[in-house]
Design an enzyme around this catalytic site. Sequence first.
Site, PDB file in Angstrom:
ATOM      1  N   SER A  15       0.767  -1.209   0.035  1.00  0.00           N
ATOM      2  CA  SER A  15      -0.013  -0.068  -0.094  1.00  0.00           C
ATOM      3  C   SER A  15       0.920   1.434  -0.125  1.00  0.00           C
ATOM      4  CB  SER A  15      -0.934   0.026   1.192  1.00  0.00           C
ATOM      5  OG  SER A  15      -1.681   1.276   1.400  1.00  0.00           O
ATOM      6  N   LYS A  16       0.333   2.263  -0.943  1.00  0.00           N
ATOM      7  CA  LYS A  16       1.141   3.418  -0.793  1.00  0.00           C
ATOM      8  C   LYS A  16       0.522   4.500   0.226  1.00  0.00           C
ATOM      9  CE  LYS A  16       2.177   4.047  -5.850  1.00  0.00           C
ATOM     10  NZ  LYS A  16       3.506   4.342  -5.937  1.00  0.00           N
ATOM     11  N   SER A  17      -0.447   4.114   0.984  1.00  0.00           N
ATOM     12  CA  SER A  17      -1.070   4.996   1.780  1.00  0.00           C
ATOM     13  C   SER A  17      -0.225   5.447   2.967  1.00  0.00           C
ATOM     14  CB  SER A  17      -2.302   4.639   2.441  1.00  0.00           C
ATOM     15  OG  SER A  17      -3.467   4.160   1.375  1.00  0.00           O
ATOM     16  N   LYS A  64     -13.609  -3.950   3.840  1.00  0.00           N
ATOM     17  CA  LYS A  64     -14.439  -2.752   3.797  1.00  0.00           C
ATOM     18  C   LYS A  64     -15.729  -3.138   4.214  1.00  0.00           C
ATOM     19  CE  LYS A  64     -11.707  -0.742  -0.083  1.00  0.00           C
ATOM     20  NZ  LYS A  64     -11.587  -0.204  -0.996  1.00  0.00           N
ATOM     21  N   ASP A 100     -13.525   6.240  -1.588  1.00  0.00           N
ATOM     22  CA  ASP A 100     -13.025   5.531  -2.664  1.00  0.00           C
ATOM     23  C   ASP A 100     -13.805   6.195  -3.954  1.00  0.00           C
ATOM     24  OD1 ASP A 100     -11.096   3.704  -1.918  1.00  0.00           O
ATOM     25  OD2 ASP A 100     -12.565   2.395  -1.477  1.00  0.00           O
ATOM     26  N   GLY A 121     -17.100  -4.718 -14.546  1.00  0.00           N
ATOM     27  CA  GLY A 121     -16.866  -5.312 -13.103  1.00  0.00           C
ATOM     28  C   GLY A 121     -17.850  -4.706 -12.375  1.00  0.00           C
ATOM     29  N   ALA A 122     -18.361  -5.476 -11.252  1.00  0.00           N
ATOM     30  CA  ALA A 122     -19.580  -5.344 -10.356  1.00  0.00           C
ATOM     31  C   ALA A 122     -19.164  -5.520  -8.930  1.00  0.00           C
ATOM     32  CB  ALA A 122     -20.767  -6.060 -11.020  1.00  0.00           C
ATOM     33  N   GLY A 124     -17.078  -4.414  -5.309  1.00  0.00           N
ATOM     34  CA  GLY A 124     -17.133  -3.362  -4.055  1.00  0.00           C
ATOM     35  C   GLY A 124     -17.060  -1.951  -4.491  1.00  0.00           C
ATOM     36  N   TYR A 209      -3.529   0.825 -10.299  1.00  0.00           N
ATOM     37  CA  TYR A 209      -2.885   1.800 -10.516  1.00  0.00           C
ATOM     38  C   TYR A 209      -1.378   1.612 -10.513  1.00  0.00           C
ATOM     39  CZ  TYR A 209      -2.184   1.363  -5.487  1.00  0.00           C
ATOM     40  OH  TYR A 209      -2.172   0.912  -4.109  1.00  0.00           O
ATOM     41  N   GLY A 229      -5.304   4.322 -12.085  1.00  0.00           N
ATOM     42  CA  GLY A 229      -6.008   4.594 -10.821  1.00  0.00           C
ATOM     43  C   GLY A 229      -5.377   5.379 -10.010  1.00  0.00           C
TER      44      GLY A 229
HETATM   45  P1  NDP Z   1     -13.901  -7.064  -5.764  1.00  0.00           P
HETATM   46  O1  NDP Z   1     -13.143  -8.295  -5.320  1.00  0.00           O
HETATM   47  O2  NDP Z   1     -15.281  -6.575  -4.945  1.00  0.00           O
HETATM   48  O3  NDP Z   1     -14.611  -7.213  -7.278  1.00  0.00           O
HETATM   49  C1  NDP Z   1     -13.807  -7.809  -8.391  1.00  0.00           C
HETATM   50  C2  NDP Z   1     -14.711  -7.602  -9.647  1.00  0.00           C
HETATM   51  O4  NDP Z   1     -13.909  -7.950 -10.730  1.00  0.00           O
HETATM   52  C3  NDP Z   1     -15.863  -8.831  -9.883  1.00  0.00           C
HETATM   53  O5  NDP Z   1     -16.885  -7.812 -10.705  1.00  0.00           O
HETATM   54  C4  NDP Z   1     -15.196  -9.835 -10.467  1.00  0.00           C
HETATM   55  O6  NDP Z   1     -16.016 -10.642 -11.286  1.00  0.00           O
HETATM   56  C5  NDP Z   1     -14.414  -9.246 -11.519  1.00  0.00           C
HETATM   57  N1  NDP Z   1     -13.137  -9.864 -11.798  1.00  0.00           N
HETATM   58  C6  NDP Z   1     -12.019 -10.331 -11.382  1.00  0.00           C
HETATM   59  N2  NDP Z   1     -11.095 -11.027 -11.952  1.00  0.00           N
HETATM   60  C7  NDP Z   1     -11.825 -10.952 -13.251  1.00  0.00           C
HETATM   61  C8  NDP Z   1     -11.140 -11.375 -14.793  1.00  0.00           C
HETATM   62  N3  NDP Z   1     -10.183 -12.144 -14.546  1.00  0.00           N
HETATM   63  N4  NDP Z   1     -11.873 -11.351 -15.520  1.00  0.00           N
HETATM   64  C9  NDP Z   1     -13.217 -10.610 -15.559  1.00  0.00           C
HETATM   65  N5  NDP Z   1     -13.690  -9.914 -14.388  1.00  0.00           N
HETATM   66  C10 NDP Z   1     -12.979 -10.314 -13.202  1.00  0.00           C
HETATM   67  O7  NDP Z   1     -12.971  -6.046  -6.124  1.00  0.00           O
HETATM   68  P2  NDP Z   1     -12.830  -4.479  -5.640  1.00  0.00           P
HETATM   69  O8  NDP Z   1     -13.948  -3.766  -6.147  1.00  0.00           O
HETATM   70  O9  NDP Z   1     -12.561  -4.269  -4.133  1.00  0.00           O
HETATM   71  O10 NDP Z   1     -11.620  -3.986  -6.469  1.00  0.00           O
HETATM   72  C11 NDP Z   1     -11.791  -3.828  -7.837  1.00  0.00           C
HETATM   73  C12 NDP Z   1     -10.356  -3.304  -8.346  1.00  0.00           C
HETATM   74  O11 NDP Z   1     -10.544  -1.797  -7.927  1.00  0.00           O
HETATM   75  C13 NDP Z   1      -9.112  -3.928  -7.811  1.00  0.00           C
HETATM   76  O12 NDP Z   1      -8.077  -3.998  -9.033  1.00  0.00           O
HETATM   77  C14 NDP Z   1      -8.490  -2.891  -6.984  1.00  0.00           C
HETATM   78  O13 NDP Z   1      -7.152  -2.971  -6.605  1.00  0.00           O
HETATM   79  C15 NDP Z   1      -9.070  -1.442  -7.401  1.00  0.00           C
HETATM   80  N6  NDP Z   1      -9.191  -0.339  -6.318  1.00  0.00           N
HETATM   81  C16 NDP Z   1      -8.593   0.848  -6.899  1.00  0.00           C
HETATM   82  C17 NDP Z   1      -8.531   1.872  -5.937  1.00  0.00           C
HETATM   83  C18 NDP Z   1      -7.720   3.065  -6.448  1.00  0.00           C
HETATM   84  O14 NDP Z   1      -7.765   3.936  -5.350  1.00  0.00           O
HETATM   85  N7  NDP Z   1      -7.120   3.201  -7.379  1.00  0.00           N
HETATM   86  C19 NDP Z   1      -9.303   1.823  -4.785  1.00  0.00           C
HETATM   87  C20 NDP Z   1     -10.010   0.608  -4.533  1.00  0.00           C
HETATM   88  C21 NDP Z   1      -9.895  -0.440  -5.474  1.00  0.00           C
HETATM   89  P3  NDP Z   1     -16.992 -11.935 -10.892  1.00  0.00           P
HETATM   90  O15 NDP Z   1     -18.123 -11.202 -10.285  1.00  0.00           O
HETATM   91  O16 NDP Z   1     -17.492 -12.412 -12.199  1.00  0.00           O
HETATM   92  O17 NDP Z   1     -16.045 -12.578 -10.142  1.00  0.00           O
END
Ligand code: NDP
Length: 264
Positions: A15-17, A64, A100, A121-122, A124, A209, A229
């Site tokens: 983490s960069k935080s 979270k 976020d 993607g769907a 959190g 990011y 990101g």
């Molecule tokens: P979640 O684990 O809640 O959700 C993951 C999602 O990604 C699901 O919709 C899942 O689909 C999908 N997914 C995972 N792998 C694949 C794949 N290989 N192909 C297709 N779909 C895929 O993750 P978060 O929402 O917590 O995080 C998502 C991203 O956001 C992460 O990469 C995280 O690092 C980034 N992030 C960045 C932040 C920033 O400040 N820049 C802050 C917070 C998060 P399925 O339902 O089909 O499994």
Amino acid sequence: MKHLFTIFGNPVSHSKSPMMHNLAFQALNYNGCYTRYHLEDGTQLRQKFFELDIKGANITVPHKEAAFKACDELDSFAKKVGAVNTIVQKEGKLYGYNTDAPGFLKAIETFSNAKTVLFLGAGGTAQSSSVILRDAGYEVTILNRSAERLKRYQEEGFETYTFETFQAKPYDLVVNMTSAGLEDESLPCPAAILESVVPTAIACIDVIYGKVTPFLQFAQTHGKPTKDGSDMLLYQGIIAFQYFTDEQFTFEEIESHMKKVFIT
Ligand code: NDP
């Protein structure tokens, strides 16, 4: 007295935080120290907060929702989306926020003509961001690999698709909200779907990011402006810092220091 801050997560080592917040504490002469805490069990979060007398914390994957449950008070947006990434302790009570989603909203402000957004993607992050974008007047469509996670969005009135049901139309922004490309080289959806939406987009954005993901590479080969990101991370951190320090500093003051972490 020095105030203690931390990031709870698993994993948390990259983490960069800590760097972002410590740099700003130092530059703004705030008596704080920000560390990192590898937390296996999210239900322990509240206990750790008081045991270590932590003034404020960020919470990352996968805690979270546990953070949401650990709070005594929630701000209205955190309550609405069910996820907390920032907690502040005041007089023995834990106050929870989600920074976020406002961080993401601010990060896309640079594309001022954008109105329609396709989320790949769907999870959190997509959930809280879709709500804040819709409240801000964007039209958000959700495309996800599995149907399971789409239920909540359907209940909230979003247009949703799986890879099998997707029907392409033009979107101003196409956003990778998945973790595809984070630790692997996969695209967030089949290339054929990207072929049907990327060429008509104003820009493509990734929430991952610090790297050019396969999704951003795909967008660049189509000559599209891209954004990773980093801005989202910076802005969520600035907003969290304002909560941590009781709004003593302006967004711009904090930004001028915190952004140095991203200058390579
Ligand atoms: P979640 O684990 O809640 O959700 C993951 C999602 O990604 C699901 O919709 C899942 O689909 C999908 N997914 C995972 N792998 C694949 C794949 N290989 N192909 C297709 N779909 C895929 O993750 P978060 O929402 O917590 O995080 C998502 C991203 O956001 C992460 O990469 C995280 O690092 C980034 N992030 C960045 C932040 C920033 O400040 N820049 C802050 C917070 C998060 P399925 O339902 O089909 O499994």
